[in-house]
Design a protein around this motif. Structure first.
Motif, PDB file in Angstrom:
ATOM      1  N   VAL A 199       0.866  -1.185   0.000  1.00  0.00           N
ATOM      2  CA  VAL A 199       0.000   0.000   0.000  1.00  0.00           C
ATOM      3  C   VAL A 199       0.900   1.231   0.000  1.00  0.00           C
ATOM      4  O   VAL A 199       1.667   1.448   0.935  1.00  0.00           O
ATOM      5  CB  VAL A 199      -0.938   0.030   1.219  1.00  0.00           C
ATOM      6  CG1 VAL A 199      -1.802   1.287   1.186  1.00  0.00           C
ATOM      7  CG2 VAL A 199      -1.815  -1.224   1.252  1.00  0.00           C
ATOM      8  N   SER A 200       0.823   2.001  -1.061  1.00  0.00           N
ATOM      9  CA  SER A 200       1.668   3.190  -1.186  1.00  0.00           C
ATOM     10  C   SER A 200       0.806   4.433  -1.285  1.00  0.00           C
ATOM     11  O   SER A 200      -0.354   4.382  -1.697  1.00  0.00           O
ATOM     12  CB  SER A 200       2.567   3.084  -2.423  1.00  0.00           C
ATOM     13  OG  SER A 200       1.788   2.942  -3.602  1.00  0.00           O
ATOM     14  N   GLY A 201       1.396   5.562  -0.899  1.00  0.00           N
ATOM     15  CA  GLY A 201       0.693   6.837  -0.967  1.00  0.00           C
ATOM     16  C   GLY A 201       1.196   7.783   0.101  1.00  0.00           C
ATOM     17  O   GLY A 201       2.181   7.508   0.787  1.00  0.00           O
ATOM     18  N   ASP A 218      -6.287  11.341  -1.986  1.00  0.00           N
ATOM     19  CA  ASP A 218      -6.518  10.454  -3.138  1.00  0.00           C
ATOM     20  C   ASP A 218      -5.214   9.911  -3.710  1.00  0.00           C
ATOM     21  O   ASP A 218      -5.020   9.887  -4.928  1.00  0.00           O
ATOM     22  CB  ASP A 218      -7.307  11.199  -4.219  1.00  0.00           C
ATOM     23  CG  ASP A 218      -7.899  10.248  -5.254  1.00  0.00           C
ATOM     24  OD1 ASP A 218      -8.151   9.087  -4.906  1.00  0.00           O
ATOM     25  OD2 ASP A 218      -8.091  10.674  -6.413  1.00  0.00           O
ATOM     26  N   SER A 219      -4.325   9.461  -2.818  1.00  0.00           N
ATOM     27  CA  SER A 219      -3.005   9.025  -3.279  1.00  0.00           C
ATOM     28  C   SER A 219      -2.764   7.527  -3.145  1.00  0.00           C
ATOM     29  O   SER A 219      -1.705   7.041  -3.547  1.00  0.00           O
ATOM     30  CB  SER A 219      -1.919   9.761  -2.474  1.00  0.00           C
ATOM     31  OG  SER A 219      -1.943   9.356  -1.107  1.00  0.00           O
ATOM     32  N   LEU A 220      -3.718   6.781  -2.608  1.00  0.00           N
ATOM     33  CA  LEU A 220      -3.444   5.377  -2.286  1.00  0.00           C
ATOM     34  C   LEU A 220      -3.426   4.494  -3.526  1.00  0.00           C
ATOM     35  O   LEU A 220      -4.223   4.649  -4.454  1.00  0.00           O
ATOM     36  CB  LEU A 220      -4.493   4.840  -1.308  1.00  0.00           C
ATOM     37  CG  LEU A 220      -4.462   5.384   0.111  1.00  0.00           C
ATOM     38  CD1 LEU A 220      -5.373   4.564   1.003  1.00  0.00           C
ATOM     39  CD2 LEU A 220      -3.050   5.390   0.669  1.00  0.00           C
ATOM     40  N   ARG A 221      -2.506   3.526  -3.485  1.00  0.00           N
ATOM     41  CA  ARG A 221      -2.417   2.513  -4.533  1.00  0.00           C
ATOM     42  C   ARG A 221      -2.025   1.205  -3.870  1.00  0.00           C
ATOM     43  O   ARG A 221      -1.098   1.170  -3.042  1.00  0.00           O
ATOM     44  CB  ARG A 221      -1.383   2.906  -5.595  1.00  0.00           C
ATOM     45  CG  ARG A 221      -1.209   1.890  -6.722  1.00  0.00           C
ATOM     46  CD  ARG A 221      -0.359   2.461  -7.839  1.00  0.00           C
ATOM     47  NE  ARG A 221      -0.171   1.513  -8.926  1.00  0.00           N
ATOM     48  CZ  ARG A 221       0.887   0.729  -9.084  1.00  0.00           C
ATOM     49  NH1 ARG A 221       1.890   0.795  -8.208  1.00  0.00           N
ATOM     50  NH2 ARG A 221       0.986  -0.099 -10.104  1.00  0.00           N
ATOM     51  N   THR A 223      -0.906  -2.889  -4.511  1.00  0.00           N
ATOM     52  CA  THR A 223      -0.412  -3.871  -5.468  1.00  0.00           C
ATOM     53  C   THR A 223      -0.139  -5.184  -4.744  1.00  0.00           C
ATOM     54  O   THR A 223       0.160  -5.201  -3.544  1.00  0.00           O
ATOM     55  CB  THR A 223       0.885  -3.410  -6.160  1.00  0.00           C
ATOM     56  OG1 THR A 223       1.883  -3.166  -5.163  1.00  0.00           O
ATOM     57  CG2 THR A 223       0.657  -2.142  -6.963  1.00  0.00           C
ATOM     58  N   GLY A 228      -1.763  -4.262  -9.847  1.00  0.00           N
ATOM     59  CA  GLY A 228      -2.719  -3.472  -9.087  1.00  0.00           C
ATOM     60  C   GLY A 228      -3.810  -4.343  -8.495  1.00  0.00           C
ATOM     61  O   GLY A 228      -4.244  -5.332  -9.103  1.00  0.00           O
ATOM     62  N   ASP A 230      -7.189  -4.351  -5.204  1.00  0.00           N
ATOM     63  CA  ASP A 230      -8.005  -3.574  -4.285  1.00  0.00           C
ATOM     64  C   ASP A 230      -7.338  -3.520  -2.911  1.00  0.00           C
ATOM     65  O   ASP A 230      -6.607  -4.440  -2.521  1.00  0.00           O
ATOM     66  CB  ASP A 230      -9.395  -4.201  -4.128  1.00  0.00           C
ATOM     67  CG  ASP A 230     -10.219  -4.136  -5.405  1.00  0.00           C
ATOM     68  OD1 ASP A 230     -10.002  -3.187  -6.194  1.00  0.00           O
ATOM     69  OD2 ASP A 230     -11.076  -5.017  -5.606  1.00  0.00           O
TER      70      ASP A 230
END
Length: 245
Positions: A199-201, A218-221, A223, A228, A230
């Motif tokens: 989880v990055s951001g 709104d920066s979360l991603r 993998t 990618g 959820d």
């Protein structure tokens, strides 16, 4: 992750109290009946809760100072919920007075502690007074954002986010390992499961998500194995109170 000293924690508590007061001042006339960001709760419900938890934590310290213990709320979970529902419809001015009184009572109780009292045993989380101070920090900072008056999780500082990572590691499911990669900060692993999700951001967005709040930048991603995915479902917030039977 480092645990703050009592002196550093008290400084954070006073800053959080000032931010809460500023948030209260931004609520317009009649705005106490508008929704908070918490599902099913108006700002009035939230303000009643803030006043209640401040008084509840204050009395943990007051009893502990006398060498006694007391449950967090009279009547447990049911007593807590009843008090919130009864006070939710108060006027904005009454809410402001109740919150101010509760916050000042709690701060005064912690401010009065001697160096040797922070590890005094209390009923809250079967822990010590220092645990109650950390809880007050969480309550003040997070619920100021929940008021939805313009100061969201993006205002949380790095020290608070670090504390949330430590405290909310209990929300990571047993089968999951979270590898947190906050922007411009060292990575951090939570959990020891066999399924790794990265989880990055921004650090505040990661902390907000762990706390069950809407990330504001709104920066979360997320993998998994380079692809990618959820964001994983998390376990419930670690409760300090047993559910009524």
């Amino acid at each position: 992750m480092t645990t703050p000293t009592p002196a550093a924690l008290m400084a954070e508590l006073h800053k959080a109290a000032a931010a809460l007061t500023a948030g209260l001042d931004r609520i317009p006339a009649g705005g106490e009946s508008a929704p908070s960001t918490l599902p099913g709760w108006s700002r009035g419900h939230l303000l009643a809760h803030i006043a209640g938890i401040c008084n509840a934590l204050a009395r943990q310290v007051e009893y502990g100072h006398r060498g006694e213990t007391v449950e967090l709320y009279d009547g447990g979970v049911e007593g807590r919920n009843r008090a919130i529902n009864l006070a939710a419809g108060h006027s904005l001015e009454q809410h402001r007075e109740d919150v101010a009184a509760g916050v000042q009572r709690a701060l005064a109780a912690f401010d009065a502690l001697g160096e040797d009292e922070w590890q005094t045993r209390i009923a809250f989380r079967n822990g010590v007074i220092f645990d109650a101070a950390l809880a007050l920090w969480r309550e003040l900072v997070i619920h100021t954002s929940d008021l939805d008056t313009g100061a969201g999780p993006e205002t949380w500082n790095r020290e608070f986010c670090s504390h949330l990572f430590d405290f909310l590691a209990a929300r990571v499911p047993a089968e999951t390992r979270l590898l947190l990669q906050p922007v411009a900060l060292p990575p951090l692993a939570l959990g020891a499961g066999g399924s790794t999700v990265v989880v990055s951001g921004m650090v505040t967005d990661i902390a907000a998500w762990l706390a069950g709040r809407q990330p504001s930048l709104d920066s979360l991603r997320a993998t998994a194995a380079g692809d990618g995915t959820d964001l994983p479902d998390l376990l419930p917030w670690p409760s300090a109170m047993p559910e009524p039977k």
